[in-house]
Design a protein around this motif. Sequence first.
Motif, PDB file in Angstrom:
ATOM      1  N   SER A  26      47.931  70.821  20.349  1.00  0.00           N
ATOM      2  CA  SER A  26      49.118  70.306  21.032  1.00  0.00           C
ATOM      3  C   SER A  26      48.906  68.841  21.384  1.00  0.00           C
ATOM      4  CB  SER A  26      49.395  71.102  22.308  1.00  0.00           C
ATOM      5  OG  SER A  26      48.413  70.819  23.287  1.00  0.00           O
ATOM      6  N   GLU A  27      50.014  68.147  21.601  1.00  0.00           N
ATOM      7  CA  GLU A  27      49.941  66.729  21.953  1.00  0.00           C
ATOM      8  C   GLU A  27      49.140  66.528  23.240  1.00  0.00           C
ATOM      9  OE1 GLU A  27      53.013  63.138  23.044  1.00  0.00           O
ATOM     10  OE2 GLU A  27      53.647  64.643  21.587  1.00  0.00           O
ATOM     11  N   GLY A  28      49.327  67.424  24.209  1.00  0.00           N
ATOM     12  CA  GLY A  28      48.602  67.324  25.469  1.00  0.00           C
ATOM     13  C   GLY A  28      47.099  67.463  25.296  1.00  0.00           C
ATOM     14  N   ARG A  29      46.679  68.421  24.474  1.00  0.00           N
ATOM     15  CA  ARG A  29      45.244  68.616  24.232  1.00  0.00           C
ATOM     16  C   ARG A  29      44.650  67.438  23.479  1.00  0.00           C
ATOM     17  NH1 ARG A  29      42.181  71.658  27.001  1.00  0.00           N
ATOM     18  NH2 ARG A  29      40.955  72.392  25.270  1.00  0.00           N
ATOM     19  N   ILE A  30      45.407  66.915  22.517  1.00  0.00           N
ATOM     20  CA  ILE A  30      44.923  65.765  21.756  1.00  0.00           C
ATOM     21  C   ILE A  30      44.701  64.585  22.696  1.00  0.00           C
ATOM     22  CG2 ILE A  30      45.525  64.080  19.980  1.00  0.00           C
ATOM     23  CD1 ILE A  30      47.127  66.381  18.616  1.00  0.00           C
ATOM     24  N   THR A  31      45.660  64.322  23.574  1.00  0.00           N
ATOM     25  CA  THR A  31      45.550  63.226  24.536  1.00  0.00           C
ATOM     26  C   THR A  31      44.373  63.449  25.470  1.00  0.00           C
ATOM     27  OG1 THR A  31      47.925  62.826  24.431  1.00  0.00           O
ATOM     28  CG2 THR A  31      46.766  61.953  26.350  1.00  0.00           C
ATOM     29  N   GLU A  32      44.206  64.673  25.922  1.00  0.00           N
ATOM     30  CA  GLU A  32      43.086  65.006  26.811  1.00  0.00           C
ATOM     31  C   GLU A  32      41.745  64.713  26.139  1.00  0.00           C
ATOM     32  OE1 GLU A  32      41.125  69.113  28.451  1.00  0.00           O
ATOM     33  OE2 GLU A  32      43.312  68.980  28.472  1.00  0.00           O
ATOM     34  N   HIS A  33      41.593  65.126  24.899  1.00  0.00           N
ATOM     35  CA  HIS A  33      40.338  64.873  24.174  1.00  0.00           C
ATOM     36  C   HIS A  33      40.121  63.372  23.952  1.00  0.00           C
ATOM     37  CE1 HIS A  33      39.318  69.018  23.538  1.00  0.00           C
ATOM     38  NE2 HIS A  33      40.433  69.272  22.883  1.00  0.00           N
ATOM     39  N   ALA A  34      41.193  62.654  23.655  1.00  0.00           N
ATOM     40  CA  ALA A  34      41.071  61.213  23.415  1.00  0.00           C
ATOM     41  C   ALA A  34      40.622  60.480  24.674  1.00  0.00           C
ATOM     42  CB  ALA A  34      42.396  60.645  22.914  1.00  0.00           C
ATOM     43  N   THR A  35      41.249  60.783  25.803  1.00  0.00           N
ATOM     44  CA  THR A  35      40.904  60.078  27.043  1.00  0.00           C
ATOM     45  C   THR A  35      39.529  60.471  27.553  1.00  0.00           C
ATOM     46  OG1 THR A  35      42.090  61.709  28.367  1.00  0.00           O
ATOM     47  CG2 THR A  35      43.302  59.728  27.739  1.00  0.00           C
ATOM     48  N   ALA A  36      39.055  61.654  27.174  1.00  0.00           N
ATOM     49  CA  ALA A  36      37.722  62.102  27.597  1.00  0.00           C
ATOM     50  C   ALA A  36      36.629  61.599  26.655  1.00  0.00           C
ATOM     51  CB  ALA A  36      37.679  63.629  27.664  1.00  0.00           C
ATOM     52  N   GLY A  37      37.011  60.910  25.573  1.00  0.00           N
ATOM     53  CA  GLY A  37      36.012  60.367  24.649  1.00  0.00           C
ATOM     54  C   GLY A  37      35.341  61.437  23.799  1.00  0.00           C
ATOM     55  N   ARG A  38      36.098  62.459  23.392  1.00  0.00           N
ATOM     56  CA  ARG A  38      35.521  63.559  22.622  1.00  0.00           C
ATOM     57  C   ARG A  38      35.943  63.569  21.155  1.00  0.00           C
ATOM     58  NH1 ARG A  38      36.674  66.887  27.680  1.00  0.00           N
ATOM     59  NH2 ARG A  38      38.661  67.383  26.704  1.00  0.00           N
ATOM     60  N   MET A  39      36.512  62.470  20.665  1.00  0.00           N
ATOM     61  CA  MET A  39      36.953  62.428  19.273  1.00  0.00           C
ATOM     62  C   MET A  39      36.169  61.396  18.482  1.00  0.00           C
ATOM     63  SD  MET A  39      41.085  62.910  19.464  1.00  0.00           S
ATOM     64  CE  MET A  39      41.345  61.194  19.706  1.00  0.00           C
TER      65      MET A  39
END
Length: 64
Positions: A26-39
């Motif tokens: 989901s867009e929310g999960r993608i954003t969460e992973h991006a801001t947490a530096g997990r990608m």
Amino acid sequence: MHDEVVTNAKPAPTTVQDRLTAAGLSEGRITEHATAGRMRVDGKLVTDLETPAPAGTRVVVRGA
């Protein structure tokens, strides 16, 4: 024999967000992973969801 015309074909995913959305995140999960530096894309940390990630590029998301 006849020529086939394909209409309404979706373009291949070309950005990190496109690829992860196509994978079912989901867009929310993608954003969460991006801001947490997990990608990572091909081993490099990315936080910009518009980072190019064409076919053949390795996109990895590590869970929390």
